[in-house]
Design a protein around this motif. Structure first.
Motif, PDB file in Angstrom:
ATOM      1  N   CYS A  66      53.524  36.760  45.921  1.00 32.88           N
ATOM      2  CA  CYS A  66      52.889  35.853  46.890  1.00 32.88           C
ATOM      3  C   CYS A  66      52.484  34.527  46.238  1.00 32.88           C
ATOM      4  O   CYS A  66      52.723  33.456  46.786  1.00 32.88           O
ATOM      5  CB  CYS A  66      51.681  36.541  47.514  1.00 32.88           C
ATOM      6  SG  CYS A  66      50.602  37.290  46.287  1.00 32.88           S
ATOM      7  N   CYS A  75      43.799  34.264  49.966  1.00 27.50           N
ATOM      8  CA  CYS A  75      44.194  34.817  51.262  1.00 27.50           C
ATOM      9  C   CYS A  75      43.199  35.886  51.726  1.00 27.50           C
ATOM     10  O   CYS A  75      42.629  36.595  50.896  1.00 27.50           O
ATOM     11  CB  CYS A  75      45.570  35.467  51.151  1.00 27.50           C
ATOM     12  SG  CYS A  75      46.821  34.352  50.512  1.00 27.50           S
ATOM     13  N   CYS A 105      43.900  39.245  50.223  1.00 26.84           N
ATOM     14  CA  CYS A 105      44.190  39.276  48.787  1.00 26.84           C
ATOM     15  C   CYS A 105      43.840  40.637  48.154  1.00 26.84           C
ATOM     16  O   CYS A 105      42.762  41.176  48.343  1.00 26.84           O
ATOM     17  CB  CYS A 105      43.438  38.172  48.060  1.00 26.84           C
ATOM     18  SG  CYS A 105      43.942  38.113  46.324  1.00 26.84           S
ATOM     19  N   CYS A 117      45.259  30.376  42.872  1.00 25.16           N
ATOM     20  CA  CYS A 117      44.598  30.752  44.122  1.00 25.16           C
ATOM     21  C   CYS A 117      43.087  30.730  43.976  1.00 25.16           C
ATOM     22  O   CYS A 117      42.383  30.464  44.933  1.00 25.16           O
ATOM     23  CB  CYS A 117      44.993  32.164  44.523  1.00 25.16           C
ATOM     24  SG  CYS A 117      46.749  32.423  44.670  1.00 25.16           S
TER      25      CYS A 117
END
Ligand code: SF4
Length: 266
Positions: free
Chosen positions: A88, A168, A171, A264
């Motif tokens: 991802c 996200c 996650c 991220c």
């Protein structure tokens, strides 16, 4: 004529990169602020970025992946990403970012702090990207980061009330207590995360976000009570060993399989 160099600060929606943006404000006039948007971030993150954008007085460029998570999940045969594969990050964050910078010469500002030398940040594959670490150079530590954000009026993202990191909503680096937080704060998102979990009726193999436990199992009231009790125990035992322990300190207890991706969650 010398070659143009771009100055880029990539925001994750987390505290460190945000504090770095605040810290760097006005120091590099040509700074570009970017956010790699998977399209599956928390609403709190988007709101926080708006707040930051207002403070900086500069646009934060949203870099979107060419295709949504769902598309890549199908491509990976429904195998959910985890700490080891992490496809991802590669498909939804790193590739779009690399496309955005192209072949330009870039100075990349990374929010790694002076008290965490073991983190490496986004490792560029191109030698045309040079990373710099202003917090390390200026001996800025965790407490300083909170102070920078507080003093600026930007504060910390509101998801810190129940979750320790950006990223996200689904996650896999989330801890069980954070999944419970997602269920309680965003039941719709929890349901969406649940829908990605699958099991193979032939082999019995299960693809779950949390190792060894499906979200349906985790969401059972008795399991939630258990997770909350374990979490409270962890907090109590850490409080005993450390004075002035805050929410930000106690979330990092449960092992979720490795270091979170810096792109991220810095
Ligand atoms: S936040 Fe988590 S799920 Fe989202 S791209 Fe990063 S590692 Fe993957």
């Amino acid at each position: 004529m010398s070659e143009k160099v771009r100055h880029i600060l990539s925001l994750s929606g987390g505290k460190d990169s945000s504090a770095l943006a605040v810290f760097m404000k006005g120091k590099v006039p040509e700074m570009e602020y970017v956010f790699c948007d998977t399209g599956d971030e928390l609403q709190e993150t988007y709101e926080y970025l708006d707040k930051l954008e207002f403070f900086l007085g500069k646009k934060i460029t949203r870099i979107n992946a060419d295709r949504p998570f769902k598309h890549y999940l199908a491509l990976y045969n429904g195998v959910l990403p985890d700490a080891r594969t992490r496809w991802c990050t590669r498909m939804l964050k790193i590739k779009p970012y690399e496309k955005f910078i192209g072949n330009d010469r870039v100075i990349s500002y990374v929010g790694i702090r002076a008290d965490e030398p073991y983190r490496t940040g986004y490792i560029a594959t191109s030698e045309r990207v040079r990373a710099v670490y202003p917090f390390v150079e200026n001996n800025i530590r965790k407490d300083d980061v909170f102070k920078i954000l507080e003093d600026s009026g930007v504060g910390v993202p509101s998801y810190y009330q129940w979750r320790s990191r950006s990223g996200c909503f689904f996650c896999f680096f989330q801890q069980r207590i954070e999944w419970v937080g997602l269920l309680e704060r965003h039941p719709d998102l929890f349901k969406r995360a649940m829908a990605y979990e699958k099991s193979d009726p032939l082999t019995g193999e299960r693809f779950t976000w949390v190792e060894g436990e499906s979200l349906a199992e985790l969401a059972r009231p008795e399991r939630i009570a258990e997770i909350k009790a374990q979490y409270a125990k962890r907090v109590a035992s850490q409080k005993k060993s450390q004075a002035n322990l805050g929410l930000k300190d106690v979330f990092v207890e449960e092992d979720t399989g490795g270091a979170p991706c810096m792109m991220c969650q810095l």
